[in-house]
Design a protein around this motif. Structure first.
Motif, PDB file in Angstrom:
ATOM      1  N   PRO A  15      25.360  42.575   8.897  1.00  0.00           N
ATOM      2  CA  PRO A  15      24.108  42.410   8.155  1.00  0.00           C
ATOM      3  C   PRO A  15      23.237  41.277   8.693  1.00  0.00           C
ATOM      4  O   PRO A  15      22.004  41.389   8.651  1.00  0.00           O
ATOM      5  N   GLU A  16      23.834  40.221   9.211  1.00  0.00           N
ATOM      6  CA  GLU A  16      23.061  39.122   9.752  1.00  0.00           C
ATOM      7  C   GLU A  16      22.340  39.463  11.054  1.00  0.00           C
ATOM      8  O   GLU A  16      21.537  38.670  11.547  1.00  0.00           O
ATOM      9  N   ASP A  17      22.608  40.638  11.619  1.00  0.00           N
ATOM     10  CA  ASP A  17      21.861  41.117  12.771  1.00  0.00           C
ATOM     11  C   ASP A  17      20.543  41.774  12.372  1.00  0.00           C
ATOM     12  O   ASP A  17      19.747  42.131  13.251  1.00  0.00           O
ATOM     13  N   THR A  18      20.321  41.953  11.094  1.00  0.00           N
ATOM     14  CA  THR A  18      19.087  42.572  10.618  1.00  0.00           C
ATOM     15  C   THR A  18      17.883  41.741  11.037  1.00  0.00           C
ATOM     16  O   THR A  18      17.806  40.549  10.742  1.00  0.00           O
ATOM     17  N   ALA A  19      16.949  42.374  11.720  1.00  0.00           N
ATOM     18  CA  ALA A  19      15.774  41.680  12.235  1.00  0.00           C
ATOM     19  C   ALA A  19      14.870  42.690  12.928  1.00  0.00           C
ATOM     20  O   ALA A  19      15.261  43.836  13.177  1.00  0.00           O
TER      21      ALA A  19
END
Length: 123
Positions: free
Chosen positions: A88-92
């Protein structure tokens, strides 16, 4: 002048994979370093990976070293970013950029930018 267009983004679950493409127009593309950057909401645009004009030089941010792979096919005027085991922290929004500085990591060393492609990773 060089124009860049990113594609391949989308919505997927954690653990999945995507391959982003950066398609370029312009005869000088094959002489340039190409970098991938990403920007999440409320955050600064950050460096992800860069590849030299020939493809023989590659540099990754720490966050990308294990899970991401950058490559290029100059005959197709295209650079790729293979992203595996997404979190989820790759969301961008992911952007590709081109410039003459060898394997630059700073945003201001790149002269040409694409419009970005959204990557959303759900848990």
């Amino acid at each position: 002048q060089v124009q860049l267009v990113e594609s391949g983004g989308g919505l997927l679950q954690a653990g999945g994979s995507l391959r982003l493409s950066c398609a370029a127009s312009g005869r000088t593309f094959s002489s340039l370093t190409v970098g991938w950057f990403r920007q999440a909401p409320g955050k600064e645009r950050e460096f992800v990976a860069a590849i030299s004009s020939s493809g023989s030089g590659i540099y990754y941010a720490d966050s990308a070293k294990v899970r991401f792979t950058i490559s290029r096919v100059n005959a197709k005027n295209t650079v790729y970013l293979q992203m595996n085991s997404l979190k989820p922290e790759d969301t961008a929004v992911y952007y590709c950029a081109a410039g003459s500085s060898y394997l630059a990591t700073a945003r201001d060393r790149y002269d040409y930018w694409g419009q970005g492609t959204q990557v959303t990773v759900s848990s």
